[in-house]
Design an enzyme around this catalytic site. Structure first.
Site, PDB file in Angstrom:
ATOM      1  N   GLY A  77       0.861  -1.004   0.142  1.00  0.00           N
ATOM      2  CA  GLY A  77       0.214  -0.133   0.422  1.00  0.00           C
ATOM      3  C   GLY A  77       0.816   1.313  -0.117  1.00  0.00           C
ATOM      4  CB  THR A  78       4.375   1.800   1.707  1.00  0.00           C
ATOM      5  OG1 THR A  78       3.620   1.630   3.234  1.00  0.00           O
ATOM      6  CG2 THR A  78       5.481   2.774   1.418  1.00  0.00           C
ATOM      7  CG  ASN A 159      -3.427   4.559  10.131  1.00  0.00           C
ATOM      8  OD1 ASN A 159      -4.198   5.609   9.612  1.00  0.00           O
ATOM      9  ND2 ASN A 159      -2.716   4.300  10.734  1.00  0.00           N
ATOM     10  CD  GLN A 189      -5.550   0.119   7.633  1.00  0.00           C
ATOM     11  OE1 GLN A 189      -6.918  -0.648   7.908  1.00  0.00           O
ATOM     12  NE2 GLN A 189      -4.320  -0.268   8.455  1.00  0.00           N
ATOM     13  CB  CYS A 335       7.518   3.493  19.185  1.00  0.00           C
ATOM     14  SG  CYS A 335       6.598   3.199  19.955  1.00  0.00           S
TER      15      CYS A 335
HETATM   16  C1  LIG Z   1      -3.966   3.935   5.930  1.00  0.00           C
HETATM   17  C2  LIG Z   1      -2.650   3.167   6.157  1.00  0.00           C
HETATM   18  N1  LIG Z   1      -2.695   3.386   4.531  1.00  0.00           N
HETATM   19  C3  LIG Z   1      -1.112   2.879   3.734  1.00  0.00           C
HETATM   20  C4  LIG Z   1      -0.286   1.626   4.590  1.00  0.00           C
HETATM   21  C5  LIG Z   1       0.621   1.148   4.261  1.00  0.00           C
HETATM   22  O1  LIG Z   1       0.536  -0.125   4.187  1.00  0.00           O
HETATM   23  P1  LIG Z   1       1.681  -1.350   3.276  1.00  0.00           P
HETATM   24  O2  LIG Z   1       1.638  -2.152   4.753  1.00  0.00           O
HETATM   25  O3  LIG Z   1       0.915  -1.838   2.983  1.00  0.00           O
HETATM   26  O4  LIG Z   1       2.642  -0.235   3.052  1.00  0.00           O
HETATM   27  C6  LIG Z   1      -1.307   1.756   5.745  1.00  0.00           C
HETATM   28  C7  LIG Z   1      -0.727   1.012   7.046  1.00  0.00           C
HETATM   29  O5  LIG Z   1      -0.480   0.617   8.150  1.00  0.00           O
HETATM   30  C8  LIG Z   1      -2.755   1.700   6.368  1.00  0.00           C
HETATM   31  O6  LIG Z   1      -2.652   1.159   7.212  1.00  0.00           O
END
Ligand SMILES: Cc1ncc(COP(=O)(O)O)c(C=O)c1O
Length: 394
Positions: A77-78, A159, A189, A335
């Site tokens: 997702g990142t 999230n 999310q 953290c």
């Molecule tokens: C809202 C949101 N966007 C993006 C991400 C990133 O996703 P990934 O862990 O697949 O890189 C997260 C992960 O916690 C998330 O909660």
């Protein structure tokens, strides 16, 4: 031989990651053992892998109500968020403007990308803040728009609080004010609980992550509306229609698609059950600890998320106690070197730094049971009481 069995644990951190479903694991195993060819190769082994990839692309396209050509597989997702912001700016920045609008409660994947673009001089960024309920008002987004706004990026579901944003209203507002501005939503999310149809949401770009919806880590995607082009961030062999180079991770993508197919079948039943468990968990905690604050309580929230603030309690101590009691939960904050930072989401919502350090996030999954919710509520109450006593004694 030891006769001891591992103690039962209760996993309440599904927003961090979900366990991969059996169907996802089976699809991955099959892909690893039988479809290990390179999907770009023209021979039969390559084409076998290509079939898996095409099938997965069809699944994600159906899930988001778009055409298969609009699905760009990424590793996370990142990466999808990075591609959305950087890719839109790279492709359209010079013709449509370099101003982007993001909310202050986005995940770091969006916030850090926006910051990097601003630092490099590629973008000017305006931050929109939520109200005290964690809601981004469409009018606040409208106020941030400029004649050179090329992109607005607002998350579907937060999230840390589980608060759902009214993405259709935000997208309508943006497009009515400026038709050329693209709207992106990070739906990482949201996808496990809410429809992700691009047309109904009114968005031009949408990010997903496999490991938040019972698929494996290592796969995500950016989905584009017809006619939306992004400049690549990763350059190379031109895979994914030249939008994301690198040989596609077929096993992870196969697992991602299998998880999505299962999700589509069961999502509404899972959500109903989670809603009832979340209500039970929060009301049992509230009954015993009346000072508890539930951030975003008055807003629409996804049914999996039970977040709490216990004024005066530091979440790292609470999480350690819960972990010792067999419960995996999380604080919403990053953290570093043993110091818990206040949640940027809660501070943006107007909580004090002190309260924002006390966020406890319990996120349920479809396998969470009534017994889990009841035991977790009791453990939370015990831990908070013990910590309050030690503070009072100090
Ligand atoms: C809202 C949101 N966007 C993006 C991400 C990133 O996703 P990934 O862990 O697949 O890189 C997260 C992960 O916690 C998330 O909660």
């Amino acid at each position: 031989m030891s006769s001891s069995t591992a103690p039962m644990r209760i996993y309440l951190d599904h927003a961090a990651t979900t366990p991969p479903s059996r169907a996802a694991v089976a699809a991955m195993q099959q892909a690893l053992e039988e479809c290990w060819g390179n999907p770009s190769s023209i021979h039969a082994d390559g084409q076998h892998a290509r079939m898996i990839l095409d099938g997965a692309r069809d699944t994600l396209a159906a899930f988001t109500g778009t055409g298969a050509r609009n699905v760009v597989f990424t590793a996370s997702g990142t990466e999808a968020d990075n591609l959305a912001l950087t890719g839109i700016l790279g492709r359209w920045g010079s013709s449509r403007g370099q101003h982007i609008v993001v909310s202050s409660i986005e995940h770091e994947a969006v916030l850090s990308t926006a910051e990097a673009l601003a630092d490099s001089g590629a973008a000017e960024v305006t931050m929109v803040h939520p109200d005290h309920d964690g809601v981004i008002q469409p009018s606040a987004v409208a106020q941030a728009l400029r004649p050179d706004t090329v992109l607005v990026s607002i998350m579907y579901v937060n999230n840390e609080t589980g608060v759902i944003q009214d993405i259709p209203a935000i997208a309508r507002t943006v497009h009515a004010a400026r038709a050329e501005t693209f709207v992106h939503t990070d739906a990482v999310q949201g996808a496990g609980y809410l429809p992700c149809d691009m047309e109904s949401l009114g968005v031009d770009l949408l990010s997903l992550s496999s490991h938040k919806l019972y698929g494996p880590k290592g796969a995500g995607c950016l989905v584009l509306r017809d006619g939306v082009f992004v400049a690549p961030v990763i350059h190379g062999g031109g895979q994914e229609r030249n939008r994301r180079s690198g040989t596609e991770a077929i096993p992870a993508i196969a697992g991602f698609a299998a998880a999505v197919r299962e999700l589509v079948e069961h999502r509404s039943a899972w959500c109903m059950e989670m809603e009832s468990l979340r209500t039970m968990l929060t009301s049992e905690v509230r009954k015993e600890l009346p000072g508890t604050i539930i951030p975003g309580e008055r807003a629409q929230r996804v049914p999996s998320c039970a977040s709490f603030v216990f004024p005066g309690i530091r979440n790292e101590l609470l999480l350690t106690r819960l972990d010792a009691a067999g419960i995996s939960a999380s604080g919403g904050s990053a953290c570093s070197a043993g110091t818990t930072l206040p949640s940027h989401v809660l501070t943006a919502m107007g909580f004090s730094d002190e309260d924002a350090r006390g966020l406890l996030r319990c996120t349920l999954g479809h396998a969470t049971t009534r017994e889990d919710a009841r035991a977790a509520a009791a453990a939370i109450v015990d831990a908070v009481r013990a910590l309050s006593t030690s503070i009072a004694d100090a």
